[in-house]
Design a protein around this motif. Sequence first.
Motif, PDB file in Angstrom:
ATOM      1  N   ALA A  73       0.832  -1.212   0.000  1.00  0.00           N
ATOM      2  CA  ALA A  73       0.000   0.000   0.000  1.00  0.00           C
ATOM      3  C   ALA A  73       0.861   1.254   0.000  1.00  0.00           C
ATOM      4  O   ALA A  73       0.564   2.233  -0.692  1.00  0.00           O
ATOM      5  N   ALA A  74       1.941   1.231   0.785  1.00  0.00           N
ATOM      6  CA  ALA A  74       2.849   2.389   0.794  1.00  0.00           C
ATOM      7  C   ALA A  74       3.535   2.553  -0.555  1.00  0.00           C
ATOM      8  O   ALA A  74       3.793   3.678  -1.004  1.00  0.00           O
ATOM      9  N   GLY A  75       3.836   1.431  -1.207  1.00  0.00           N
ATOM     10  CA  GLY A  75       4.458   1.518  -2.528  1.00  0.00           C
ATOM     11  C   GLY A  75       3.537   2.100  -3.570  1.00  0.00           C
ATOM     12  O   GLY A  75       3.955   2.855  -4.443  1.00  0.00           O
ATOM     13  N   LEU A  76       2.229   1.778  -3.479  1.00  0.00           N
ATOM     14  CA  LEU A  76       1.269   2.273  -4.461  1.00  0.00           C
ATOM     15  C   LEU A  76       0.787   3.681  -4.149  1.00  0.00           C
ATOM     16  O   LEU A  76       0.570   4.497  -5.052  1.00  0.00           O
ATOM     17  N   GLY A  77       0.573   3.957  -2.859  1.00  0.00           N
ATOM     18  CA  GLY A  77      -0.041   5.220  -2.466  1.00  0.00           C
ATOM     19  C   GLY A  77       0.966   6.336  -2.282  1.00  0.00           C
ATOM     20  O   GLY A  77       2.134   6.232  -2.640  1.00  0.00           O
ATOM     21  N   GLY A  78       0.487   7.412  -1.701  1.00  0.00           N
ATOM     22  CA  GLY A  78       1.349   8.573  -1.519  1.00  0.00           C
ATOM     23  C   GLY A  78       1.884   8.709  -0.111  1.00  0.00           C
ATOM     24  O   GLY A  78       2.481   9.732   0.222  1.00  0.00           O
ATOM     25  N   HIS A  79       1.677   7.700   0.760  1.00  0.00           N
ATOM     26  CA  HIS A  79       2.133   7.819   2.143  1.00  0.00           C
ATOM     27  C   HIS A  79       3.446   7.060   2.379  1.00  0.00           C
ATOM     28  O   HIS A  79       3.907   6.294   1.518  1.00  0.00           O
ATOM     29  N   VAL A  80       4.040   7.290   3.536  1.00  0.00           N
ATOM     30  CA  VAL A  80       5.314   6.675   3.932  1.00  0.00           C
ATOM     31  C   VAL A  80       5.044   5.707   5.073  1.00  0.00           C
ATOM     32  O   VAL A  80       4.415   6.074   6.072  1.00  0.00           O
ATOM     33  N   LEU A  81       5.495   4.475   4.928  1.00  0.00           N
ATOM     34  CA  LEU A  81       5.331   3.485   5.986  1.00  0.00           C
ATOM     35  C   LEU A  81       6.452   3.654   7.009  1.00  0.00           C
ATOM     36  O   LEU A  81       7.633   3.721   6.639  1.00  0.00           O
ATOM     37  N   VAL A  82       6.107   3.704   8.272  1.00  0.00           N
ATOM     38  CA  VAL A  82       7.098   3.759   9.355  1.00  0.00           C
ATOM     39  C   VAL A  82       7.067   2.412  10.076  1.00  0.00           C
ATOM     40  O   VAL A  82       6.057   2.040  10.676  1.00  0.00           O
ATOM     41  N   GLY A  83       8.147   1.668   9.970  1.00  0.00           N
ATOM     42  CA  GLY A  83       8.222   0.372  10.621  1.00  0.00           C
ATOM     43  C   GLY A  83       8.485   0.540  12.107  1.00  0.00           C
ATOM     44  O   GLY A  83       9.571   0.948  12.514  1.00  0.00           O
ATOM     45  N   LEU A  84       7.499   0.260  12.931  1.00  0.00           N
ATOM     46  CA  LEU A  84       7.640   0.413  14.384  1.00  0.00           C
ATOM     47  C   LEU A  84       8.004  -0.926  15.009  1.00  0.00           C
ATOM     48  O   LEU A  84       7.394  -1.957  14.711  1.00  0.00           O
ATOM     49  N   ASN A  85       8.996  -0.893  15.866  1.00  0.00           N
ATOM     50  CA  ASN A  85       9.508  -2.077  16.533  1.00  0.00           C
ATOM     51  C   ASN A  85       8.465  -2.599  17.522  1.00  0.00           C
ATOM     52  O   ASN A  85       8.172  -1.950  18.530  1.00  0.00           O
ATOM     53  N   ALA A  86       7.933  -3.775  17.251  1.00  0.00           N
ATOM     54  CA  ALA A  86       6.844  -4.312  18.064  1.00  0.00           C
ATOM     55  C   ALA A  86       7.292  -4.747  19.453  1.00  0.00           C
ATOM     56  O   ALA A  86       6.451  -5.068  20.292  1.00  0.00           O
ATOM     57  N   THR A  87       8.608  -4.754  19.714  1.00  0.00           N
ATOM     58  CA  THR A  87       9.082  -5.140  21.048  1.00  0.00           C
ATOM     59  C   THR A  87       9.318  -3.928  21.953  1.00  0.00           C
ATOM     60  O   THR A  87       9.587  -4.098  23.139  1.00  0.00           O
ATOM     61  N   ARG A  88       9.239  -2.728  21.402  1.00  0.00           N
ATOM     62  CA  ARG A  88       9.434  -1.529  22.216  1.00  0.00           C
ATOM     63  C   ARG A  88       8.120  -1.134  22.887  1.00  0.00           C
ATOM     64  O   ARG A  88       7.035  -1.388  22.364  1.00  0.00           O
ATOM     65  N   ARG A  89       8.223  -0.544  24.049  1.00  0.00           N
ATOM     66  CA  ARG A  89       7.048  -0.240  24.862  1.00  0.00           C
ATOM     67  C   ARG A  89       7.149   1.175  25.436  1.00  0.00           C
ATOM     68  O   ARG A  89       8.219   1.778  25.468  1.00  0.00           O
ATOM     69  N   GLY A  90       6.015   1.683  25.909  1.00  0.00           N
ATOM     70  CA  GLY A  90       5.980   2.899  26.705  1.00  0.00           C
ATOM     71  C   GLY A  90       6.640   4.090  26.054  1.00  0.00           C
ATOM     72  O   GLY A  90       6.429   4.391  24.867  1.00  0.00           O
ATOM     73  N   ALA A  91       7.479   4.783  26.849  1.00  0.00           N
ATOM     74  CA  ALA A  91       8.088   6.027  26.395  1.00  0.00           C
ATOM     75  C   ALA A  91       8.996   5.815  25.187  1.00  0.00           C
ATOM     76  O   ALA A  91       9.093   6.686  24.316  1.00  0.00           O
ATOM     77  N   ALA A  92       9.669   4.659  25.114  1.00  0.00           N
ATOM     78  CA  ALA A  92      10.568   4.398  23.990  1.00  0.00           C
ATOM     79  C   ALA A  92       9.790   4.307  22.685  1.00  0.00           C
ATOM     80  O   ALA A  92      10.178   4.892  21.665  1.00  0.00           O
ATOM     81  N   LEU A  93       8.671   3.594  22.713  1.00  0.00           N
ATOM     82  CA  LEU A  93       7.839   3.480  21.519  1.00  0.00           C
ATOM     83  C   LEU A  93       7.227   4.831  21.162  1.00  0.00           C
ATOM     84  O   LEU A  93       7.188   5.220  19.989  1.00  0.00           O
ATOM     85  N   GLU A  94       6.770   5.562  22.164  1.00  0.00           N
ATOM     86  CA  GLU A  94       6.188   6.880  21.925  1.00  0.00           C
ATOM     87  C   GLU A  94       7.217   7.806  21.272  1.00  0.00           C
ATOM     88  O   GLU A  94       6.887   8.570  20.346  1.00  0.00           O
ATOM     89  N   ALA A  95       8.464   7.722  21.723  1.00  0.00           N
ATOM     90  CA  ALA A  95       9.518   8.563  21.151  1.00  0.00           C
ATOM     91  C   ALA A  95       9.734   8.245  19.674  1.00  0.00           C
ATOM     92  O   ALA A  95       9.949   9.154  18.852  1.00  0.00           O
ATOM     93  N   ASP A  96       9.660   6.958  19.313  1.00  0.00           N
ATOM     94  CA  ASP A  96       9.807   6.580  17.908  1.00  0.00           C
ATOM     95  C   ASP A  96       8.663   7.133  17.069  1.00  0.00           C
ATOM     96  O   ASP A  96       8.872   7.642  15.960  1.00  0.00           O
ATOM     97  N   VAL A  97       7.442   7.048  17.599  1.00  0.00           N
ATOM     98  CA  VAL A  97       6.265   7.553  16.875  1.00  0.00           C
ATOM     99  C   VAL A  97       6.377   9.054  16.643  1.00  0.00           C
ATOM    100  O   VAL A  97       6.108   9.554  15.545  1.00  0.00           O
ATOM    101  N   VAL A  98       6.797   9.776  17.676  1.00  0.00           N
ATOM    102  CA  VAL A  98       6.926  11.228  17.574  1.00  0.00           C
ATOM    103  C   VAL A  98       8.070  11.604  16.624  1.00  0.00           C
ATOM    104  O   VAL A  98       7.924  12.492  15.771  1.00  0.00           O
ATOM    105  N   LYS A  99       9.225  10.927  16.783  1.00  0.00           N
ATOM    106  CA  LYS A  99      10.381  11.235  15.941  1.00  0.00           C
ATOM    107  C   LYS A  99      10.053  11.058  14.463  1.00  0.00           C
ATOM    108  O   LYS A  99      10.498  11.832  13.606  1.00  0.00           O
ATOM    109  N   ALA A 100       9.242  10.037  14.151  1.00  0.00           N
ATOM    110  CA  ALA A 100       8.930   9.728  12.757  1.00  0.00           C
ATOM    111  C   ALA A 100       7.719  10.497  12.223  1.00  0.00           C
ATOM    112  O   ALA A 100       7.316  10.293  11.075  1.00  0.00           O
ATOM    113  N   ASP A 101       7.115  11.396  13.039  1.00  0.00           N
ATOM    114  CA  ASP A 101       5.976  12.199  12.594  1.00  0.00           C
ATOM    115  C   ASP A 101       4.807  11.339  12.113  1.00  0.00           C
ATOM    116  O   ASP A 101       4.172  11.632  11.088  1.00  0.00           O
TER     117      ASP A 101
END
Length: 516
Positions: A73-101
């Motif tokens: 879907a990311a390849g066809l559409g106009g959006h960017v896929l952000v691969g989020l590490n499924a083993t990260r939790r809490g503040a660390a995961l939140e920081a990744d989400v924020v950093k990647a917009d």
Amino acid sequence: MTVRDLLLARSDDDRPALRWREAGSVQEISWRQYVAAAARLAASLETRLSPGRPPHVGVLLPNGPAFALHLAAAGLGGHVLVGLNATRRGAALEADVVKADCQLVVDSPDPALAALAATDTETDTETDTVEDPASRSSPPSPPTPDSLFMLIFTSGTSGSPKAVRITHAKITGPGTHLVGRLGLTSHDVHYVSMPMFHSNAVMAGWAPVLTTGATFAVAGFSARGFLPDVRDFGATYATYVGKPLTYVLATEEQPDDADNPLRLVFGNEANEADIATFAERFGCEVVDSYSSTENAVIVQRRPDMPAGSLGMPLPGVEVRSPETGEPTRDAVFDATGRLSNAEEAIGELVNTTGAGAFAGYYKDEAAEAERMRGGMYWSGDLAYRDADGWVYFAGRSGDWLRVDGENLATAPIERVLLRHPSIGEAAVYAVPDPRVGDQVACALLLRGPLSPQALEDFLAAQDDLSAKAWPRFVRVVDELPRTATNKVVKRALAAAGIDPDDPAVWVRAERGTSYA
């Protein structure tokens, strides 16, 4: 070429594109269905994205058909896929989400599976046609090879993970390269059990499939489930990163292990003993390659390479001193094979021609500047080079130890320890010396019996191990701290410290060789 170009070229292809296991049985869809479902998913996501913000969609999903649909879907559409590490939790995961917009975070497979179900419903069983995916997923401006396709976070073994910019060309280029290098064809079935938010699964597993139109089989990694998956999916090619070969080899050997369709396994960071044993046991070829998410430094393995070597670097890849920026001296080995000029020979692997395939980090100018110094890409990986040009891995840039005034690298010590048949994994790291500098510590995962006396006898027989490289502390552990891609986090071992009273810790006499 872009990812979109390659996907649309498969939109009328009725050969199998995607396989997965569901409720105990293998499921399959064609390329026609895969592209159509991905187009529907891309159009659905597009309606939820604000045009005034970066069109970034975080995907927090395990390996499976939903993640595979989000890639397309990311390849066809106009959006960017952000691969989020499924083993990260809490503040660390939140920081990744924020950093990647990330505007959205997808943590359920439902949207992708709903798009697949809708595509199946719309399929005309007589003509087997669906609405044109190109019109359904047409972005405001079609991507170019330099357009951002995905953000992949580094493993974070040496600090906070950084979001690497993955362009369309960084998918299509490696895909085409690996097809030619490994002889992959449209008849292959690519089995991917490495995390799909990481570069190995995407660039070494999925990208070549786009090039050839082969079949992509997805599952989560399981040592015991590896061979059943290979057989059930009909897998001819598989990828790995880190220690999966070790884990699979630890399962009970069966007389028919080589009775499987697998012909080729490709990855990095396996040790030589595991490579040879895995190939013999499962009747396949194992190709281990030096690589990183940034993919800016390339070292190629060759059949005539010496034992322990990473391989031969491509033109422009050199070992240079991080302090002076100059090439290091060739490694000198004594009569026992021991590296005798480590301080002069060990440096950092550098692409002197520029960034190579590295497209930069997302919103991290400081980290990017650290990588790109003097117009060259500095990998952060230590290595040394022999007189014939072969390079040898010496650890990460933070893996230097200063013992009694001498610099030691961890990787050569680990290679020595792994020669013992009872040692399955070895992680060497520094602990502070009470007086000055460091002392050598190691954590060992055992796959057979080992006593302190047996370790002493073994180390004494290794002529290429210097006296200063003998571990002062040995921790026998049940598991090692790891990233989601099975890389050992040595800073966690160092932070845990050493408790000499712990019965799982062996301590070498300060001026001797015996362990207690």
